[in-house]
Write a protein that holds these residues in place. Structure first.
Motif, PDB file in Angstrom:
ATOM      1  N   ASP A 156       0.829  -1.214   0.000  1.00  0.00           N
ATOM      2  CA  ASP A 156       0.000   0.000   0.000  1.00  0.00           C
ATOM      3  C   ASP A 156       0.861   1.261   0.000  1.00  0.00           C
ATOM      4  OD1 ASP A 156      -2.418  -1.252  -0.192  1.00  0.00           O
ATOM      5  OD2 ASP A 156      -2.893  -1.174   1.941  1.00  0.00           O
ATOM      6  N   LEU A 157       2.043   1.190   0.598  1.00  0.00           N
ATOM      7  CA  LEU A 157       2.962   2.324   0.535  1.00  0.00           C
ATOM      8  C   LEU A 157       3.441   2.543  -0.890  1.00  0.00           C
ATOM      9  CD1 LEU A 157       4.696   4.522   1.859  1.00  0.00           C
ATOM     10  CD2 LEU A 157       6.362   2.740   2.458  1.00  0.00           C
ATOM     11  N   GLU A 158       3.719   1.476  -1.607  1.00  0.00           N
ATOM     12  CA  GLU A 158       4.113   1.599  -3.017  1.00  0.00           C
ATOM     13  C   GLU A 158       2.972   2.179  -3.840  1.00  0.00           C
ATOM     14  OE1 GLU A 158       5.994   1.725  -6.513  1.00  0.00           O
ATOM     15  OE2 GLU A 158       6.903   1.390  -4.533  1.00  0.00           O
ATOM     16  N   TRP A 159       1.738   1.726  -3.548  1.00  0.00           N
ATOM     17  CA  TRP A 159       0.564   2.289  -4.240  1.00  0.00           C
ATOM     18  C   TRP A 159       0.455   3.781  -3.943  1.00  0.00           C
ATOM     19  CZ3 TRP A 159      -3.566   4.754  -1.968  1.00  0.00           C
ATOM     20  CH2 TRP A 159      -4.659   5.047  -2.806  1.00  0.00           C
ATOM     21  N   LEU A 160       0.684   4.158  -2.689  1.00  0.00           N
ATOM     22  CA  LEU A 160       0.609   5.563  -2.297  1.00  0.00           C
ATOM     23  C   LEU A 160       1.587   6.397  -3.133  1.00  0.00           C
ATOM     24  CD1 LEU A 160      -1.035   6.979   0.021  1.00  0.00           C
ATOM     25  CD2 LEU A 160       1.073   6.940   1.351  1.00  0.00           C
ATOM     26  N   ARG A 161       2.770   5.851  -3.362  1.00  0.00           N
ATOM     27  CA  ARG A 161       3.760   6.561  -4.186  1.00  0.00           C
ATOM     28  C   ARG A 161       3.335   6.597  -5.650  1.00  0.00           C
ATOM     29  NH1 ARG A 161       8.025   4.083  -0.486  1.00  0.00           N
ATOM     30  NH2 ARG A 161       8.925   5.912   0.565  1.00  0.00           N
ATOM     31  N   SER A 162       2.819   5.488  -6.149  1.00  0.00           N
ATOM     32  CA  SER A 162       2.471   5.417  -7.577  1.00  0.00           C
ATOM     33  C   SER A 162       1.346   6.364  -7.945  1.00  0.00           C
ATOM     34  CB  SER A 162       2.086   3.973  -7.945  1.00  0.00           C
ATOM     35  OG  SER A 162       0.832   3.613  -7.375  1.00  0.00           O
ATOM     36  N   THR A 163       0.460   6.669  -7.004  1.00  0.00           N
ATOM     37  CA  THR A 163      -0.657   7.574  -7.279  1.00  0.00           C
ATOM     38  C   THR A 163      -0.290   9.044  -7.113  1.00  0.00           C
ATOM     39  OG1 THR A 163      -1.403   7.439  -4.979  1.00  0.00           O
ATOM     40  CG2 THR A 163      -2.376   5.868  -6.554  1.00  0.00           C
ATOM     41  N   GLY A 164       0.875   9.308  -6.531  1.00  0.00           N
ATOM     42  CA  GLY A 164       1.260  10.685  -6.234  1.00  0.00           C
ATOM     43  C   GLY A 164       0.723  11.181  -4.914  1.00  0.00           C
ATOM     44  N   LEU A 165      -0.080  10.339  -4.224  1.00  0.00           N
ATOM     45  CA  LEU A 165      -0.643  10.766  -2.945  1.00  0.00           C
ATOM     46  C   LEU A 165       0.432  10.826  -1.859  1.00  0.00           C
ATOM     47  CD1 LEU A 165      -4.053   8.838  -2.956  1.00  0.00           C
ATOM     48  CD2 LEU A 165      -3.607  11.223  -3.561  1.00  0.00           C
ATOM     49  N   ALA A 166       1.481  10.014  -1.994  1.00  0.00           N
ATOM     50  CA  ALA A 166       2.588  10.088  -1.028  1.00  0.00           C
ATOM     51  C   ALA A 166       3.238  11.462  -1.069  1.00  0.00           C
ATOM     52  CB  ALA A 166       3.619   8.997  -1.322  1.00  0.00           C
ATOM     53  N   ASP A 167       3.464  11.993  -2.278  1.00  0.00           N
ATOM     54  CA  ASP A 167       4.058  13.331  -2.403  1.00  0.00           C
ATOM     55  C   ASP A 167       3.128  14.386  -1.815  1.00  0.00           C
ATOM     56  OD1 ASP A 167       6.341  12.384  -3.632  1.00  0.00           O
ATOM     57  OD2 ASP A 167       5.549  12.638  -5.665  1.00  0.00           O
ATOM     58  N   ALA A 168       1.802  14.172  -1.997  1.00  0.00           N
ATOM     59  CA  ALA A 168       0.839  15.130  -1.451  1.00  0.00           C
ATOM     60  C   ALA A 168       0.880  15.119   0.076  1.00  0.00           C
ATOM     61  CB  ALA A 168      -0.564  14.804  -1.956  1.00  0.00           C
ATOM     62  N   VAL A 169       1.024  13.932   0.679  1.00  0.00           N
ATOM     63  CA  VAL A 169       1.115  13.835   2.137  1.00  0.00           C
ATOM     64  C   VAL A 169       2.399  14.487   2.622  1.00  0.00           C
ATOM     65  CG1 VAL A 169       1.335  12.240   4.085  1.00  0.00           C
ATOM     66  CG2 VAL A 169      -0.331  11.760   2.280  1.00  0.00           C
ATOM     67  N   ARG A 170       3.511  14.186   1.959  1.00  0.00           N
ATOM     68  CA  ARG A 170       4.798  14.724   2.392  1.00  0.00           C
ATOM     69  C   ARG A 170       4.878  16.234   2.183  1.00  0.00           C
ATOM     70  NH1 ARG A 170       9.841  11.612   0.155  1.00  0.00           N
ATOM     71  NH2 ARG A 170      10.775  13.063   1.648  1.00  0.00           N
ATOM     72  N   GLY A 171       4.217  16.739   1.152  1.00  0.00           N
ATOM     73  CA  GLY A 171       4.343  18.152   0.823  1.00  0.00           C
ATOM     74  C   GLY A 171       3.344  19.058   1.507  1.00  0.00           C
ATOM     75  N   ARG A 172       2.350  18.476   2.180  1.00  0.00           N
ATOM     76  CA  ARG A 172       1.330  19.316   2.802  1.00  0.00           C
ATOM     77  C   ARG A 172       1.864  19.978   4.065  1.00  0.00           C
ATOM     78  NH1 ARG A 172      -3.411  18.330   4.414  1.00  0.00           N
ATOM     79  NH2 ARG A 172      -3.368  18.539   6.679  1.00  0.00           N
ATOM     80  N   ARG A 173       1.291  21.087   4.406  1.00  0.00           N
ATOM     81  CA  ARG A 173       1.617  21.780   5.657  1.00  0.00           C
ATOM     82  C   ARG A 173       0.363  21.760   6.509  1.00  0.00           C
ATOM     83  NH1 ARG A 173       4.473  27.419   4.467  1.00  0.00           N
ATOM     84  NH2 ARG A 173       4.815  27.223   6.735  1.00  0.00           N
ATOM     85  N   GLY A 174       0.300  20.793   7.389  1.00  0.00           N
ATOM     86  CA  GLY A 174      -0.887  20.636   8.222  1.00  0.00           C
ATOM     87  C   GLY A 174      -0.915  19.263   8.845  1.00  0.00           C
ATOM     88  N   PRO A 175      -1.858  19.012   9.744  1.00  0.00           N
ATOM     89  CA  PRO A 175      -1.896  17.786  10.531  1.00  0.00           C
ATOM     90  C   PRO A 175      -2.051  16.508   9.703  1.00  0.00           C
ATOM     91  CG  PRO A 175      -3.222  19.487  11.570  1.00  0.00           C
ATOM     92  CD  PRO A 175      -2.830  20.012  10.216  1.00  0.00           C
ATOM     93  N   VAL A 176      -1.308  15.478  10.117  1.00  0.00           N
ATOM     94  CA  VAL A 176      -1.382  14.139   9.546  1.00  0.00           C
ATOM     95  C   VAL A 176      -1.420  13.150  10.712  1.00  0.00           C
ATOM     96  CG1 VAL A 176      -0.252  12.374   8.137  1.00  0.00           C
ATOM     97  CG2 VAL A 176      -0.073  14.792   7.493  1.00  0.00           C
ATOM     98  N   LEU A 177      -2.335  12.189  10.645  1.00  0.00           N
ATOM     99  CA  LEU A 177      -2.432  11.137  11.656  1.00  0.00           C
ATOM    100  C   LEU A 177      -2.254   9.788  10.975  1.00  0.00           C
ATOM    101  CD1 LEU A 177      -3.157   9.958  14.477  1.00  0.00           C
ATOM    102  CD2 LEU A 177      -5.576  10.099  13.777  1.00  0.00           C
ATOM    103  N   GLY A 178      -1.279   9.007  11.431  1.00  0.00           N
ATOM    104  CA  GLY A 178      -1.097   7.647  10.947  1.00  0.00           C
ATOM    105  C   GLY A 178      -1.497   6.652  12.019  1.00  0.00           C
ATOM    106  N   ILE A 179      -2.337   5.682  11.645  1.00  0.00           N
ATOM    107  CA  ILE A 179      -2.809   4.666  12.581  1.00  0.00           C
ATOM    108  C   ILE A 179      -2.310   3.299  12.126  1.00  0.00           C
ATOM    109  CG2 ILE A 179      -4.822   3.602  13.664  1.00  0.00           C
ATOM    110  CD1 ILE A 179      -6.390   6.171  13.060  1.00  0.00           C
ATOM    111  N   CYS A 180      -1.563   2.622  12.977  1.00  0.00           N
ATOM    112  CA  CYS A 180      -1.046   1.280  12.723  1.00  0.00           C
ATOM    113  C   CYS A 180      -0.238   1.249  11.417  1.00  0.00           C
ATOM    114  CB  CYS A 180      -2.181   0.263  12.729  1.00  0.00           C
ATOM    115  SG  CYS A 180      -1.618  -1.436  12.988  1.00  0.00           S
ATOM    116  N   GLY A 181      -0.749   0.625  10.345  1.00  0.00           N
ATOM    117  CA  GLY A 181      -0.010   0.610   9.093  1.00  0.00           C
ATOM    118  C   GLY A 181       0.303   1.998   8.587  1.00  0.00           C
TER     119      GLY A 181
END
Length: 497
Positions: free
Chosen positions: A311-336
């Protein structure tokens, strides 16, 4: 009274889970000691019982509806898909094997015995056991090894009611065909039908109900109307497409929460309590085109995953990983999701790919252990007591400066925790959202009167009311106590009675 009932369905997501929960609540309100049971469940939405067993979340909800403590006996076999063909098999709440679809067949005889023993233990302990089937009993390609549908009904002599979702269309054909495709001994236990999710004028439906009764020789016990805002802990993330959690429509500007829905998302009910909070909107996103929403949300949640590395690889392939890393604001990660936020993941257990880089937003490393952690932890955050549960192979080590947070950590606007269910704690949820809103520069005043447990109880009561009002409950009671009527017609496939 004593007895049992099996609620089957014409399809997955026909309404078996909610009807089972509704019957449990209705019987419990009559003073009956009732328990739910699902012999075999395929779900990534699970829970840890007080005895430390992992079972499907739907059976937990049904146990709560019945007013009893969930136990491993209520879901003795749980399949947790980790890829297109492989699943982890959880037996009596503990990991048993990792198998593909063909290998699983070798375990069927042994697992059938485990399921039947669990069922009979429940029958000894409770007055009534309400069983939920899996998929459809008309999946005749799977009948030989069936554990959860007619295989269970035949082995234990349980009468069966078939639920059909009329909102999909074709419900009469599905109900007739479900009976007709079964062998005679299976048909003898199919005792009637329940139509689910009906919208429209009942008088227009009546001729179809009468025709179905005439063609099958079996009654329709009830027609349950479509009920807006009705929800229950789901088994399958595919059902998120139609998920509705009640919200306060009178609330003004909302705190915008975006939840990333990756392919193997698990325990997605973690965010239900957010969606139920007045002034909060929750949206699941899953496409590359959703990157703007991820960047602009007030809070982004990375939930649990059954396949963290994939799922992390999928996150990168969709560009959503870059969106998470580039945002300025709260992020919550639960378990995985917490594991993905770290610097690296070493996985020789789920994916066997070794070391991969994480998103690098938290100073943690993760190494997957062979043994699964199953626990019911308690702690404190924001000065509030928090009760939760843990289900994971990944062992997280904090390697840098970070504030502790619910057995996880926090750096700036990024939080991570292995704890599921924490947001269901009302005081903690409100304090956390107030902090998120302040960091996002939004106006948000938590509603102190919101009780998520109370909301869930009202949902169970609504399900019990549906059964009591729209189902022939006297006929249902007779079916539970006396079993399937003798002499039910046998339908030849495509033939007439």
């Amino acid at each position: 009274m004593r007895g049992a009932l099996l609620v089957a369905g014409t399809t997955s997501d026909a309404g078996k889970s909610v009807v089972t929960a509704g019957v449990c609540r209705w019987l419990a309100r009559r003073g009956v000691r009732v328990a739910p049971f699902k012999a075999q469940n395929m779900s990534l939405n699970s829970f840890v019982t007080a005895e430390g067993a992992e079972i499907g979340r739907a059976q937990v909800a049904q146990a709560w509806a019945a007013g009893v403590e969930p136990s491993a006996d209520m879901n003795p076999i749980l399949l947790k898909p980790g890829g297109e063909r492989r699943s982890q098999v959880v037996v009596m709440g503990k990991p048993f094997a990792e198998v593909d679809a063909m290998e699983y067949g070798a375990y069927k005889d042994r697992l059938r015995e485990v399921a039947l023993q669990a069922y009979w233990r429940l029958r000894e302990k409770y007055d009534v056991v309400v069983c939920e089937g899996a998929g459809s009993p008309a999946e005749i390609n799977l009948r030989r090894g069936d554990i959860a549908n007619m295989g269970l009904a035949r082995a234990a002599g349980i009468p069966v009611v078939v639920v059909g979702d009329i909102d999909r269309g074709g419900v009469f054909a599905a109900m007739y065909g479900t009976v007709a495709l079964l062998e005679a001994a299976d048909q003898a236990l199919i005792s009637g039908f329940v139509v689910n999710k009906f919208r429209g004028a009942p008088e227009l439906l009546a001729p179809g109900l009468e025709s179905l009764r005439r063609l099958t020789g079996r009654p329709v016990f009830g027609v349950l109307p479509w009920l807006d805002g009705l929800w229950l802990d789901l088994e399958d993330s595919l059902a998120l497409d139609n998920r509705q959690v009640p919200v306060d429509e009178a609330a003004g500007e909302r705190l915008r929460v975006v939840v990333v829905r990756y392919p193997r998302i698990s325990n997605f009910t973690d965010v239900d309590a957010l969606a139920a909070e007045p002034g909060v909107s929750v949206r699941f996103v899953s496409r590359a085109g959703d990157a703007a929403e991820v960047r602009e949300a007030d809070l982004v949640v990375l939930p649990g995953s059954r396949a963290t590395v994939s799922d992390l690889e999928w996150l990168r392939s969709t560009g959503l990983a870059d969106a998470v890393r580039g945002r300025r604001g709260p992020v919550l990660g639960i378990c995985g999701g917490y594991q993905m936020l770290g610097h690296s993941i070493v996985d020789e257990v789920e994916s066997s790919v070794g070391r991969v880089a994480g998103l690098g937003l938290l100073p943690v490393t993760v190494e997957f252990a062979r043994d699964k952690t199953l626990a019911r932890p308690e702690g404190t955050a924001y000065g509030c007591r928090v009760s939760a549960y843990e289900i994971h192979h990944g062992v997280v080590t904090v390697t840098g400066d970070a504030e502790p947070f619910l057995d996880g950590c926090r750096v700036g606007d990024v939080w991570g925790t292995t704890w599921h269910g924490a947001l269901e704690n009302d005081d903690f949820r409100r304090a956390f959202l107030a902090d998120v809103a302040a960091r996002a520069g939004r106006e948000f005043v938590p509603a102190p009167g919101v009780s998520f447990a109370g909301l869930r109880e009202r949902q169970f009561d609504a399900l019990g009311d549906l059964v009591e009002r729209y189902v022939d409950t006297e006929a249902l009671l007779e079916l539970i106590e006396k079993g399937a009527p003798a002499g039910l017609p046998v339908l030849p496939p495509g033939g007439d009675v």
